[in-house]
Design an enzyme around this catalytic site. Structure first.
Site, short mmCIF file in Angstrom:
data_model
loop_
_atom_site.label_atom_id
_atom_site.label_comp_id
_atom_site.label_asym_id
_atom_site.label_seq_id
_atom_site.Cartn_x
_atom_site.Cartn_y
_atom_site.Cartn_z
N TYR A 183 0.82 -1.22 0.00
CA TYR A 183 0.00 0.00 0.00
C TYR A 183 0.85 1.27 0.00
CZ TYR A 183 -4.18 -2.77 0.89
OH TYR A 183 -5.22 -3.66 0.78
N ILE A 184 2.04 1.20 0.62
CA ILE A 184 2.91 2.38 0.68
C ILE A 184 3.98 2.33 -0.41
CG2 ILE A 184 4.63 3.58 2.11
CD1 ILE A 184 1.63 3.90 2.96
N VAL A 225 0.12 8.92 4.94
CA VAL A 225 -1.00 9.03 3.99
C VAL A 225 -2.24 8.30 4.48
CG1 VAL A 225 0.40 9.35 1.94
CG2 VAL A 225 -0.02 7.05 2.79
N LYS A 256 5.51 9.82 14.14
CA LYS A 256 4.52 8.93 13.53
C LYS A 256 3.75 8.13 14.59
CE LYS A 256 2.44 6.18 10.67
NZ LYS A 256 1.42 6.57 9.73
N ASN A 289 -0.49 8.25 15.64
CA ASN A 289 -1.42 7.13 15.69
C ASN A 289 -1.89 6.82 17.11
OD1 ASN A 289 -1.61 6.84 12.99
ND2 ASN A 289 -0.07 5.24 12.83
N ARG A 331 -13.34 23.90 21.22
CA ARG A 331 -12.08 23.18 21.47
C ARG A 331 -12.29 21.69 21.72
NH1 ARG A 331 -11.87 28.03 23.22
NH2 ARG A 331 -12.72 27.60 25.28
N GLY A 376 -8.95 -0.82 13.98
CA GLY A 376 -8.15 -1.81 13.26
C GLY A 376 -7.16 -1.17 12.32
N CYS A 413 -2.07 0.34 11.21
CA CYS A 413 -1.33 1.42 11.88
C CYS A 413 -1.86 1.71 13.29
CB CYS A 413 -1.42 2.70 11.04
SG CYS A 413 -0.56 2.55 9.47
N ARG A 427 -6.69 -5.86 7.25
CA ARG A 427 -5.72 -6.17 8.30
C ARG A 427 -6.17 -5.63 9.66
NH1 ARG A 427 -0.45 -4.08 5.32
NH2 ARG A 427 -1.94 -2.51 4.67
N1 LIG Z 1 -1.00 1.09 4.67
C1 LIG Z 1 -0.99 2.29 5.19
O1 LIG Z 1 -1.95 3.02 5.09
C2 LIG Z 1 0.22 2.83 5.92
C3 LIG Z 1 0.25 4.18 6.27
C4 LIG Z 1 1.38 4.68 6.90
C5 LIG Z 1 2.45 3.81 7.21
N2 LIG Z 1 2.38 2.51 6.88
C6 LIG Z 1 3.53 1.66 7.21
O2 LIG Z 1 4.23 1.37 6.02
C7 LIG Z 1 4.82 0.05 6.13
C8 LIG Z 1 4.36 -0.78 4.94
O3 LIG Z 1 2.95 -0.93 5.03
P1 LIG Z 1 2.09 -1.41 3.81
O4 LIG Z 1 0.68 -1.13 4.18
O5 LIG Z 1 2.63 -0.88 2.52
O6 LIG Z 1 2.39 -2.99 3.86
P2 LIG Z 1 1.95 -4.10 2.78
O7 LIG Z 1 1.83 -5.36 3.52
O8 LIG Z 1 0.83 -3.59 1.94
O9 LIG Z 1 3.21 -4.17 1.83
C9 LIG Z 1 4.47 -4.56 2.25
C10 LIG Z 1 5.15 -5.35 1.14
O10 LIG Z 1 6.48 -5.64 1.58
C11 LIG Z 1 6.84 -6.91 1.07
N3 LIG Z 1 7.98 -7.39 1.82
C12 LIG Z 1 8.02 -8.00 3.05
N4 LIG Z 1 9.28 -8.24 3.41
C13 LIG Z 1 10.08 -7.78 2.40
C14 LIG Z 1 11.48 -7.74 2.18
N5 LIG Z 1 12.33 -8.20 3.09
N6 LIG Z 1 11.94 -7.22 1.02
C15 LIG Z 1 11.07 -6.72 0.10
N7 LIG Z 1 9.74 -6.73 0.25
C16 LIG Z 1 9.25 -7.24 1.39
C17 LIG Z 1 5.57 -7.72 1.21
O11 LIG Z 1 5.59 -8.85 0.35
C18 LIG Z 1 4.50 -6.69 0.82
O12 LIG Z 1 4.19 -6.75 -0.54
C19 LIG Z 1 4.37 -0.50 7.48
O13 LIG Z 1 5.36 -0.27 8.44
C20 LIG Z 1 3.14 0.32 7.80
O14 LIG Z 1 2.92 0.41 9.18
C21 LIG Z 1 1.30 2.00 6.24
#
Ligand SMILES: NC(=O)c1ccc[n+]([C@@H]2O[C@H](COP(=O)([O-])OP(=O)(O)OC[C@H]3O[C@@H](n4cnc5c(N)ncnc54)[C@H](O)[C@@H]3O)[C@@H](O)[C@H]2O)c1
Length: 449
Positions: free
Chosen positions: A13-14, A164, A215, A219, A255, A266, A269, A347
């Site tokens: 997602y990120i 985001v 961060k 949250n 306020r 859920g 984050c 999730r």
């Molecule tokens: N989803 C959100 O809205 C959001 C917002 C802010 C911060 N975050 C943070 O960003 C981080 C990533 O979240 P996400 O939602 O993108 O996770 P996600 O599970 O959607 O994607 C993570 C990807 O990383 C891959 N991965 C795992 N281990 C790996 C490795 N060693 N090398 C390469 N790829 C690997 C997985 O296969 C997966 O495709 C987390 O720490 C999350 O807390 C997420």
């Protein structure tokens, strides 16, 4: 600093929106994921997650010739880590008899280790994964320094939290203010230079641990405020008050800004990150701990409400008194499994927890999640569509405020379901309309139908 080539580790997602945004802004990007299915999907021009605008962005990135996906890293000017940071499934920490969840940093560790053979003098490494405080200096830095290079001297190292909002990721990625924390001021400057390639919001430089704390503080603030809202809902039910009306009235105060209660908290984050503070200092975080307890127990509160709804009906029909066991064998349509409205992300969803708890009580639950109809959830029976979910149901339970559920017409629904009990945990349905149509509508935070 000038960056021509970037490796993004983790294409979820990120990582995927970030990688493709860099690519359409002229940086050559190699997206790396350990999941070969994801890499293959992207190589075939498809995407594996739902986010508005992402499909177009990824296809522009591919067409620009700047984006490719692989399971293997290559040398680059910068490396960006966006891998998951969930908590450990089977291990808890303990402080004074109170159990708390522990961060599972295996993905960050292995992604960092994967960079080591490719790390060169002058490179920049940025950790974006939400991480416990001090991860950049205590975990990532020592691993990278196994290369023989020194962080802040031979290469730059930063932490930059991603803030985001799912559903708005592409816009917020560009427009939000971004915090970049370096292990040295020069590292922070290098991170700043990387993000100027597309960020239009302010880019603020600080140190790595402050950026990590920012961060988690954001949250945690949300989680504590949601716990308060959920506790208000419980109180309102006990006191015979409509919590939604009370919140509206309280929020008229200039306020005060009370959040909306719901079936729990859920997602990847808000329900995870506060534990990072508890783990870092359990002796200092009793409020944060307590908020997590309240929010994690909210699905139980919803299930008790479902039981009371059936009990009310049973009492009318048969004079039966026992609440326990009242939903045994009942058919319940659960609408929505995502952790929040209009996203496909399941999730840590409290909705799935509610379904599991109902099943434990012997209810037969059919779940309908329009954003992920093919989801395979452990032990949850997924309906083929809304009609399939509600047709034979005894009750319809709304768990996520997806726009299409808000718009449901109770009059039309009545002819499609046996259910006469409706339960709304998110304040989506108009009580008068649903009652008029012939449903008995129960709402979270309101102690009468
Ligand atoms: N989803 C959100 O809205 C959001 C917002 C802010 C911060 N975050 C943070 O960003 C981080 C990533 O979240 P996400 O939602 O993108 O996770 P996600 O599970 O959607 O994607 C993570 C990807 O990383 C891959 N991965 C795992 N281990 C790996 C490795 N060693 N090398 C390469 N790829 C690997 C997985 O296969 C997966 O495709 C987390 O720490 C999350 O807390 C997420």
């Amino acid at each position: 600093m000038n960056f021509r080539k970037l490796c993004v580790l983790g294409l979820g997602y990120i990582g995927l929106p970030t990688a493709s945004t860099f690519a359409v802004n002229g940086i050559q990007v190699l997206g790396v994921d350990i999941n070969p299915d994801i890499v293959e999907t992207l190589q075939n021009g498809n995407i594996h997650i739902h986010e508005p605008g992402l499909r177009d962005l990824v296809s522009h990135a591919i067409q620009s010739g700047n984006f490719s996906a692989s399971t293997q890293l290559e040398e680059a000017d910068a490396f960006l880590i966006a891998v998951p940071t969930p908590f450990k499934e089977h291990k808890l920490g303990e402080h004074n008899g109170q159990k708390y969840k522990l961060a599972d940093m295996r993905a960050v560790t292995s992604a960092t280790e994967a960079i080591v053979p490719f790390l060169r003098k002058g490179n920049l490494v940025v950790l974006e994964s939400t991480s416990p405080p001090r991860t950049t200096v205590d975990l990532v830095k020592p691993i990278l320094e196994r290369s023989g290079l020194k962080a802040g001297v031979d290469f730059h190292l930063c932490y930059s939290p991603e803030r985001v909002l799912p559903g708005q990721i592409l816009r917020e990625l560009v427009e939000n203010a971004r915090v970049v924390g370096g292990v040295t001021p020069e590292s922070a400057r290098a991170g700043h230079d990387l993000y100027t390639n597309f960020v239009k919001g302010k880019i603020i430089e600080t140190d790595a641990t402050t950026a990590e704390m920012v961060k988690i503080m954001e949250n945690t603030t949300r989680d504590v405020n949601l716990a308060l809202a959920n506790e208000f809902a419980r109180l309102a039910e006990k006191l015979g008050v409509n919590v939604w009306e009370a919140i509206n009235l309280a929020n008229l105060h200039p306020r005060i800004n009370i959040l909306n209660p719901g079936p729990g908290v859920g997602g990847h984050c808000v329900s995870v990150d506060p534990w990072f503070f508890v783990e870092a200092a359990p002796e200092l975080t009793s409020l944060i701990y307590q908020a997590r307890q309240v929010n994690d127990s909210q699905p139980h509160f919803v299930v008790e409400k479902v039981k009371r709804a059936f009990h009310t009906q049973a009492a009318v029909v048969s004079g039966e008194n026992a609440v326990k066991g009242v939903i045994y064998g009942k058919k319940i349509a659960a609408l929505g499994l995502a952790y929040k409205p209009d996203v496909d992300d399941l999730r840590e969803s409290p909705a799935t927890e509610v379904v599991h708890l109902l099943q434990k009580e012997g209810a037969h639950v059919k779940a309908w999640e329009p954003f992920k109809p093919d989801a395979r959830m452990n032990g949850i029976y997924m309906a083929a569509d809304l009609h399939d979910a509600i047709r034979d149901a005894d009750a319809v339970l709304l768990l996520v405020k997806h726009s299409e559920f808000v718009k449901l017409n109770p009059q039309q629904l009545l002819s499609q379901t046996k259910a006469r009990i409706a339960l709304d945990t998110v304040n989506a349905w108009n009580i008068d309309e649903w009652q008029k149509a012939g449903f008995i509508l129960h709402r979270l935070g309101v102690n009468k139908s």
